[in-house]
Design an enzyme around this catalytic site. Structure first.
Site, PDB file in Angstrom:
ATOM      1  N   HIS A 117       0.859  -1.179   0.000  1.00  5.39           N
ATOM      2  CA  HIS A 117       0.000   0.000   0.000  1.00  5.39           C
ATOM      3  C   HIS A 117       0.897   1.231   0.000  1.00  5.39           C
ATOM      4  O   HIS A 117       2.130   1.106   0.035  1.00  5.39           O
ATOM      5  CB  HIS A 117      -0.966  -0.007   1.187  1.00  5.39           C
ATOM      6  CG  HIS A 117      -0.323   0.052   2.543  1.00  5.39           C
ATOM      7  ND1 HIS A 117       0.483  -0.939   3.039  1.00  5.39           N
ATOM      8  CD2 HIS A 117      -0.385   1.010   3.521  1.00  5.39           C
ATOM      9  CE1 HIS A 117       0.884  -0.612   4.262  1.00  5.39           C
ATOM     10  NE2 HIS A 117       0.377   0.566   4.573  1.00  5.39           N
ATOM     11  N   HIS A 152       1.076   3.921   2.135  1.00  6.64           N
ATOM     12  CA  HIS A 152       1.420   4.628   3.363  1.00  6.64           C
ATOM     13  C   HIS A 152       2.910   4.963   3.344  1.00  6.64           C
ATOM     14  O   HIS A 152       3.737   4.151   2.908  1.00  6.64           O
ATOM     15  CB  HIS A 152       1.122   3.756   4.584  1.00  6.64           C
ATOM     16  CG  HIS A 152      -0.001   4.253   5.433  1.00  6.64           C
ATOM     17  ND1 HIS A 152      -0.775   3.420   6.201  1.00  6.64           N
ATOM     18  CD2 HIS A 152      -0.480   5.511   5.667  1.00  6.64           C
ATOM     19  CE1 HIS A 152      -1.683   4.124   6.865  1.00  6.64           C
ATOM     20  NE2 HIS A 152      -1.517   5.394   6.558  1.00  6.64           N
ATOM     21  N   ASP A 172       5.333   5.045   5.514  1.00  3.31           N
ATOM     22  CA  ASP A 172       6.351   4.224   6.171  1.00  3.31           C
ATOM     23  C   ASP A 172       6.719   2.998   5.337  1.00  3.31           C
ATOM     24  O   ASP A 172       7.802   2.433   5.504  1.00  3.31           O
ATOM     25  CB  ASP A 172       5.920   3.799   7.583  1.00  3.31           C
ATOM     26  CG  ASP A 172       4.557   3.143   7.638  1.00  3.31           C
ATOM     27  OD1 ASP A 172       3.692   3.483   6.818  1.00  3.31           O
ATOM     28  OD2 ASP A 172       4.341   2.296   8.529  1.00  3.31           O
ATOM     29  N   HIS A 173       5.855   2.599   4.416  1.00  2.93           N
ATOM     30  CA  HIS A 173       6.137   1.448   3.553  1.00  2.93           C
ATOM     31  C   HIS A 173       6.779   1.863   2.224  1.00  2.93           C
ATOM     32  O   HIS A 173       7.188   0.999   1.446  1.00  2.93           O
ATOM     33  CB  HIS A 173       4.850   0.674   3.269  1.00  2.93           C
ATOM     34  CG  HIS A 173       4.339  -0.049   4.475  1.00  2.93           C
ATOM     35  ND1 HIS A 173       4.396  -1.415   4.611  1.00  2.93           N
ATOM     36  CD2 HIS A 173       3.764   0.418   5.615  1.00  2.93           C
ATOM     37  CE1 HIS A 173       3.885  -1.770   5.785  1.00  2.93           C
ATOM     38  NE2 HIS A 173       3.483  -0.671   6.410  1.00  2.93           N
ATOM     39  N   HIS A 192      -7.164  -2.352   5.280  1.00  3.24           N
ATOM     40  CA  HIS A 192      -6.417  -1.384   6.087  1.00  3.24           C
ATOM     41  C   HIS A 192      -7.164  -0.049   6.059  1.00  3.24           C
ATOM     42  O   HIS A 192      -6.570   1.018   6.054  1.00  3.24           O
ATOM     43  CB  HIS A 192      -5.001  -1.245   5.513  1.00  3.24           C
ATOM     44  CG  HIS A 192      -4.021  -0.490   6.352  1.00  3.24           C
ATOM     45  ND1 HIS A 192      -3.954  -0.599   7.720  1.00  3.24           N
ATOM     46  CD2 HIS A 192      -3.036   0.380   5.995  1.00  3.24           C
ATOM     47  CE1 HIS A 192      -2.973   0.179   8.168  1.00  3.24           C
ATOM     48  NE2 HIS A 192      -2.411   0.781   7.142  1.00  3.24           N
ATOM     49  N   ASP A 239       0.008  -4.265   6.175  1.00  2.48           N
ATOM     50  CA  ASP A 239      -0.869  -3.748   7.225  1.00  2.48           C
ATOM     51  C   ASP A 239      -2.311  -4.123   6.893  1.00  2.48           C
ATOM     52  O   ASP A 239      -2.836  -3.728   5.853  1.00  2.48           O
ATOM     53  CB  ASP A 239      -0.777  -2.227   7.320  1.00  2.48           C
ATOM     54  CG  ASP A 239       0.578  -1.732   7.784  1.00  2.48           C
ATOM     55  OD1 ASP A 239       1.449  -2.568   8.075  1.00  2.48           O
ATOM     56  OD2 ASP A 239       0.771  -0.500   7.843  1.00  2.48           O
ATOM     57  N   HIS A 295       7.244  -5.449  11.842  1.00  2.00           N
ATOM     58  CA  HIS A 295       6.750  -4.069  11.799  1.00  2.00           C
ATOM     59  C   HIS A 295       5.900  -3.780  13.042  1.00  2.00           C
ATOM     60  O   HIS A 295       4.735  -3.400  12.966  1.00  2.00           O
ATOM     61  CB  HIS A 295       5.949  -3.881  10.515  1.00  2.00           C
ATOM     62  CG  HIS A 295       5.574  -2.455  10.213  1.00  2.00           C
ATOM     63  ND1 HIS A 295       6.280  -1.373  10.678  1.00  2.00           N
ATOM     64  CD2 HIS A 295       4.539  -1.940   9.479  1.00  2.00           C
ATOM     65  CE1 HIS A 295       5.715  -0.263  10.251  1.00  2.00           C
ATOM     66  NE2 HIS A 295       4.648  -0.576   9.524  1.00  2.00           N
TER      67      HIS A 295
END
Length: 263
Positions: A49, A51, A53-54, A139, A162, A226
């Site tokens: 996805h 986001h 942080d990914h 998510h 996530d 994570h």
């Protein structure tokens, strides 16, 4: 949250002489060098996805591959709908850097090439006996999000990203040899002072839910990663306890550079 001993979320799957990278969080290429994975040698980049942080080091994967490859070497990127827009925005943000480098290097005449493939459900890639499929995960309100299943030689690995438990997650995990799942400790987060920290409870699997997903789908090996919050050194078993109550297979509390086989 930044941690001195944990880079951002990223999982490298090595199979049939290929390197498949799932997500590309903070510090991914620095960690990759420790296992002799280089950006030019990467077979494909997968995103669960979008986001931040990914995807923090997505620009680093693109630029480093471009600069370090002696010949044109397009980066193959697979992700949910929206990945093409995200890639275009990343390349736009790199526009000045790309211009500087082309102006300086006579043998660099073209900008980075990125081949983007967007997916929703089903087959993602099939080559040399490796089959990769995806399924939608949950998510929300982040949408769409994907989990991936990698199959080769009768073995299967599930990369969940996530998500809370859902039908798509069950599909990629069914009878998997290894199931990698982002987890939170909801019992700790529920008591956090900050509302933004408490808010993560409703769209991540907690440790018990990861164990239930593993048990329901006859997974052989559950890998927790994570973490929110990350387990303090020496207390990793506490982070596995809730899963162990509901799942009797092998449970691993991951750390950076942990190598996990399907055997």
């Amino acid at each position: 949250m930044p941690q001195p001993d944990r880079a951002g979320p990223a999982t490298l799957v090595r199979v049939a002489g290929k390197d498949f990278l799932f997500d590309c969080g903070r510090g991914v290429l620095m960690r990759a060098m420790s296992v002799d994975m280089t950006a030019p040698g990467l077979t494909a980049q997968f995103l669960t996805h979008l986001h931040s942080d990914h995807t923090t080091d997505f620009n680093d994967v693109i630029t480093t591959r471009w600069i370090m490859s002696p010949q044109p070497n397009p980066l193959q990127v697979h992700g949910p709908v929206g990945t093409r827009k995200f890639t275009d925005a990343t390349l736009a943000a790199l526009d000045q850097d790309i211009g500087y480098r082309i102006a300086h290097h006579d043998d660099l005449t073209e900008p980075p090439a990125v081949a983007v493939f967007e997916h929703g459900d089903g087959l993602v890639l099939e080559e040399d006996g490796v089959r990769i499929t995806c399924a939608p995960t949950d998510h929300s309100p982040v949408h769409p999000t994907l989990g991936y299943r990698i199959e080769f030689g009768g073995k299967a690995v599930a990369i969940a990203g996530d998500t809370v438990p859902c039908e798509g997650l069950d599909r990629i995990c069914k009878n998997a040899d290894v199931y990698v799942q982002t987890v939170i400790r909801s019992d700790i987060i529920a008591n956090a002072r900050g509302r933004r920290i408490r808010d993560v409870i409703d769209y991540h699997s907690d440790v018990k839910q990861a164990g239930e997903t593993a048990a329901r789908n006859d997974v052989r090996k559950l890998v927790l990663n994570h973490f929110v919050p990350p387990p303090p050194p020496g207390r990793e078993e506490e982070w596995a306890a809730d899963a162990r109550d509901v799942f009797d297979g092998e449970i691993l509390v991951s750390h950076d550079l942990m190598q996990i086989g399907t055997g």
